[in-house]
Design a protein around this motif. Structure first.
Motif, PDB file in Angstrom:
ATOM      1  N   TRP A 137       0.789   7.180   1.244  1.00 45.08           N
ATOM      2  CA  TRP A 137      -0.222   8.226   1.372  1.00 45.08           C
ATOM      3  C   TRP A 137      -1.625   7.668   1.591  1.00 45.08           C
ATOM      4  O   TRP A 137      -2.566   8.424   1.844  1.00 45.08           O
ATOM      5  N   GLN A 138      -1.777   6.331   1.503  1.00 42.99           N
ATOM      6  CA  GLN A 138      -3.062   5.701   1.799  1.00 42.99           C
ATOM      7  C   GLN A 138      -3.143   5.202   3.240  1.00 42.99           C
ATOM      8  O   GLN A 138      -4.089   4.533   3.610  1.00 42.99           O
TER       9      GLN A 138
ATOM     10  N   ASP B 296      -2.117  19.891  -0.491  1.00 43.40           N
ATOM     11  CA  ASP B 296      -2.311  19.003   0.660  1.00 43.40           C
ATOM     12  C   ASP B 296      -1.171  19.152   1.664  1.00 43.40           C
ATOM     13  O   ASP B 296      -1.387  19.229   2.876  1.00 43.40           O
TER      14      ASP B 296
ATOM     15  N   TRP C 128      -6.110  12.637   3.478  1.00 45.47           N
ATOM     16  CA  TRP C 128      -6.532  12.662   2.077  1.00 45.47           C
ATOM     17  C   TRP C 128      -6.990  11.293   1.588  1.00 45.47           C
ATOM     18  O   TRP C 128      -6.678  10.264   2.173  1.00 45.47           O
ATOM     19  N   HIS C 129      -7.714  11.290   0.476  1.00 41.86           N
ATOM     20  CA  HIS C 129      -8.249  10.055  -0.087  1.00 41.86           C
ATOM     21  C   HIS C 129      -7.678   9.764  -1.474  1.00 41.86           C
ATOM     22  O   HIS C 129      -8.129   8.865  -2.167  1.00 41.86           O
ATOM     23  N   SER C 130      -6.710  10.553  -1.882  1.00 41.08           N
ATOM     24  CA  SER C 130      -6.014  10.332  -3.148  1.00 41.08           C
ATOM     25  C   SER C 130      -4.581  10.810  -2.972  1.00 41.08           C
ATOM     26  O   SER C 130      -4.231  11.363  -1.920  1.00 41.08           O
ATOM     27  N   LYS C 131      -3.749  10.587  -3.981  1.00 43.41           N
ATOM     28  CA  LYS C 131      -2.346  10.971  -3.864  1.00 43.41           C
ATOM     29  C   LYS C 131      -2.234  12.467  -3.611  1.00 43.41           C
ATOM     30  O   LYS C 131      -2.793  13.278  -4.357  1.00 43.41           O
ATOM     31  N   PRO C 132      -1.540  12.887  -2.524  1.00 43.11           N
ATOM     32  CA  PRO C 132      -1.498  14.307  -2.164  1.00 43.11           C
ATOM     33  C   PRO C 132      -0.666  15.133  -3.130  1.00 43.11           C
ATOM     34  O   PRO C 132       0.290  14.650  -3.734  1.00 43.11           O
TER      35      PRO C 132
ATOM     36  N   TRP D 221     -10.169  17.814   1.868  1.00 42.37           N
ATOM     37  CA  TRP D 221     -10.270  16.416   2.293  1.00 42.37           C
ATOM     38  C   TRP D 221     -11.634  16.015   2.839  1.00 42.37           C
ATOM     39  O   TRP D 221     -11.796  14.899   3.346  1.00 42.37           O
TER      40      TRP D 221
ATOM     41  N   THR E 294       0.835  -1.196   0.000  1.00 43.20           N
ATOM     42  CA  THR E 294       0.000   0.000   0.000  1.00 43.20           C
ATOM     43  C   THR E 294       0.871   1.247   0.000  1.00 43.20           C
ATOM     44  O   THR E 294       1.793   1.346   0.808  1.00 43.20           O
TER      45      THR E 294
END
Length: 250
Positions: free
Chosen positions: A25-26, A40, A32-36, A122, A22
């Motif tokens: 960033w997850q 961010d 956040w919910h996606s690549k920063p 976010w 994983t």
């Protein structure tokens, strides 16, 4: 013909489970919910600065309360400073209290846009980070979030109620998540800060002389209080740093 993944064709053999790793960033501790992106990182940095700034203001507020309550209210937006200013105004010792009130409102909301920005970027992700894995903390944040959801934009005014719930940052985050325009958020935030500090000034005005007497007594020990507050801020940081160094050496 050899297999494309077989040894000897110039490619490294695949490690078992390599595809399942994983990305950092997850991680659950990230808002956040996606690549920063750059925004961010900047927002997260500002949130960290808010925590440091709040700690640094503790000894300054203690010193300013003994030195000059109107200045304390003007610089920090302090409610204690507002009540003390009201008491001084009733005694005729704070003629420009209204100017300090307006300045205090501006200073009180000066960094609230950071929470609004976090919500815009976010959603409620930063609230999940604050709640963490503690069931007790999660319960407190869930309750604050329910309140904020019911109140809507009025939540910005209610956010200043001195209750033991983290309702203020939650409300500000949710205003950003709901896509409220920044100018309207700042306008409502300014009005809310002015109304509440105005209420504390009125309370100080009504109580009057007893608060002034307390301030005179406090002024005698303000230097000691300032030193004590500095120690309260610095000592825990020093001990945490020492523990980390000790753990790293082991």
């Amino acid at each position: 013909m050899t297999d494309s993944g077989a040894p000897g064709d110039g490619q490294e053999p695949r490690r078992p489970g390599a595809e399942e790793e994983t990305p950092w960033w997850q991680d659950e501790g990230m808002p956040w919910h996606s690549k920063p992106g750059k925004a961010d990182y900047w927002c997260l940095g500002w949130i960290g600065f808010l925590g440091i700034f709040s700690l640094a203001m503790l000894p300054l507020k203690g010193w300013l309360l003994g030195l000059d309550p109107p200045v304390m209210m003007g610089i920090s937006g302090s409610r204690i400073g507002a009540a003390a200013t009201g008491a001084l105004a009733e005694a005729g010792k704070a003629p420009f209290w209204w100017a300090w009130l307006l300045l205090g409102s501006v200073m009180s909301i000066k960094l609230d846009w950071v929470y609004w920005w976090a919500g815009k970027l976010w959603g409620r992700g930063i609230i999940e980070v604050w709640a963490g894995s503690s069931a007790r903390a999660r319960k407190r944040y869930d309750r604050a979030e329910r309140w904020a959801g019911k109140l809507g934009w009025l939540g910005i005014i209610v956010a200043y109620v001195p209750i033991p719930l983290p309702i203020m940052p939650v409300v500000f985050v949710l205003t950003g998540a709901s896509r409220m325009p920044l100018k309207w958020f700042l306008a409502l935030d300014f009005i809310a800060a002015t109304l509440w500090n105005g209420g504390f000034i009125a309370a100080g005005w009504l109580i009057g002389a007893p608060i002034v007497d307390v301030l005179h007594q406090y002024n005698r020990i303000v230097s000691y209080v300032t030193v004590a507050l500095c120690l309260i801020v610095i000592v825990p940081i020093f001990f945490r740093s020492s523990k980390k160094d000790g753990a790293a050496k082991k």
